[in-house]
Design an enzyme around this catalytic site. Structure first.
Site, mmCIF file in Angstrom:
data_model
loop_
_atom_site.group_PDB
_atom_site.id
_atom_site.type_symbol
_atom_site.label_atom_id
_atom_site.label_comp_id
_atom_site.label_asym_id
_atom_site.label_seq_id
_atom_site.Cartn_x
_atom_site.Cartn_y
_atom_site.Cartn_z
ATOM 1 N N ASP A 53 24.914 -4.004 -31.291
ATOM 2 C CA ASP A 53 23.634 -3.983 -30.587
ATOM 3 C C ASP A 53 23.255 -2.610 -30.045
ATOM 4 O OD1 ASP A 53 25.408 -3.736 -28.453
ATOM 5 O OD2 ASP A 53 25.281 -5.855 -27.926
ATOM 6 N N ARG A 67 19.880 0.707 -26.783
ATOM 7 C CA ARG A 67 20.444 -0.631 -26.571
ATOM 8 C C ARG A 67 19.370 -1.642 -26.945
ATOM 9 N NH1 ARG A 67 22.024 -5.160 -26.026
ATOM 10 N NH2 ARG A 67 23.785 -5.882 -24.755
ATOM 11 N N ASP A 72 23.079 -9.739 -27.315
ATOM 12 C CA ASP A 72 24.429 -9.240 -27.033
ATOM 13 C C ASP A 72 25.314 -9.585 -28.220
ATOM 14 O OD1 ASP A 72 26.647 -8.212 -25.616
ATOM 15 O OD2 ASP A 72 27.138 -10.199 -24.832
ATOM 16 N N THR A 73 26.050 -8.604 -28.719
ATOM 17 C CA THR A 73 27.013 -8.852 -29.789
ATOM 18 C C THR A 73 28.427 -8.635 -29.253
ATOM 19 O OG1 THR A 73 26.974 -6.559 -30.592
ATOM 20 C CG2 THR A 73 25.371 -8.087 -31.556
ATOM 21 N N GLU A 75 32.151 -7.221 -28.598
ATOM 22 C CA GLU A 75 32.604 -5.835 -28.486
ATOM 23 C C GLU A 75 33.493 -5.415 -29.665
ATOM 24 O OE1 GLU A 75 31.533 -3.873 -26.259
ATOM 25 O OE2 GLU A 75 30.801 -5.159 -24.646
ATOM 26 N N ARG A 119 20.337 4.534 -21.389
ATOM 27 C CA ARG A 119 20.069 4.219 -22.787
ATOM 28 C C ARG A 119 18.643 3.712 -22.933
ATOM 29 N NH1 ARG A 119 25.003 0.097 -23.812
ATOM 30 N NH2 ARG A 119 23.934 -0.813 -22.004
#
Length: 261
Positions: A53, A67, A72-73, A75, A119
């Site tokens: 992501d 971002r 959300d992906t 880690e 970001r």
């Protein structure tokens, strides 16, 4: 990935039309008020793909990390969490999309366009296709970090996530791995243990022969939890039963519970 922070202003709400009882892939395509907004996008040059992501681009003459909003992906290189299940798959998928794209663009929402880590916060497009949507369709991301007013596509994202979850693909292929508070690798490890060998702490129950009309599967995972699955469960086909039940009441009486939502 780490959460993005924004303000608490009132969100711009997008209401999707009422859906049918099923989210089958072959159902009629749902339309959204955001589909024809034709909002401005900023062309950028890819520096590198960082994670599922997050990417790095050249924006206004500077190298910036981006971002992706509202998803959300898992880690892949977190200092504390390490590599999470399906993280490498999400990273590889995003990398392929953005590296092969002839045109890479960013679309900003109406709220702050940076998070507390400085970001950029944006919707990322690779050759006209939004990367967030592609990740959700593949079951490689969950809807997360919803901070108004940056919520332009949240209704559409929720629907894409629901379809992937019902298909039990990617992060949704393991019960309880993807939850509202993040990803739970222990659930993935438990599923692997349950599907390969019976945990040493849980005595193996001799599999029963299926009786006619009894199609509810009872499974004991590696943590010793007794869970039953009806044919409507997205995990039904991949569940190895230790016991068959003719009704949910019978399963509960035997000490089994329904899967968590």
């Amino acid at each position: 990935m780490s959460p993005a922070t924004s303000s608490d202003d009132t969100p711009t709400t997008v209401t999707a039309p009422a859906k049918t009882n099923t989210d089958k892939a072959n159902s009629k395509q749902t339309t959204y008020p955001t589909d024809d907004l034709n909002l401005p996008r900023v062309p950028v040059e890819l520096v590198k793909s960082i994670d599922g992501d997050t990417i790095s681009v050249m924006f206004e003459g500077k190298k910036e990390n981006v971002r992706m909003l509202l998803i959300d992906t898992p880690e892949t290189s977190h200092p504390k969490l390490g590599v999470q299940p399906f993280g490498p798959e999400a990273k590889s998928y995003t990398k392929e999309l953005v590296e092969q794209a002839k045109k890479l663009e960013l679309e900003f929402d109406i709220g702050p366009n940076r998070d507390k880590y400085s970001r950029l916060l944006a919707y990322v497009y690779a050759d006209g296709k939004m990367v967030q949507e592609s990740l959700l369709e593949q079951g490689l991301a969950r809807v997360a970090y919803i901070y108004p007013p940056n919520t332009r596509y949240v209704d559409k994202f929720d629907d894409l996530q629901r379809i992937s979850r019902n298909k039990a693909i990617g992060i949704w292929s393991v019960e309880n791995y993807a939850q509202e508070d993040g990803f739970h690798p222990e659930e993935h490890e438990g599923a692997i243990g349950s599907n390969s060998t019976t945990a040493s702490k849980v005595p193996a129950e001799k599999p029963q022969k299926q009786k006619q009309g009894c199609d509810i599967k009872g499974n004991i995972n590696s943590k010793g939890e007794k869970i039953y699955h009806t044919p409507d469960s997205p995990y039904y086909e991949r569940t190895k039963q230790e016991q068959w039940f003719c009704s949910e009441k019978e399963a509960v009486q035997a000490g089994f519970r329904a899967p968590l939502k």
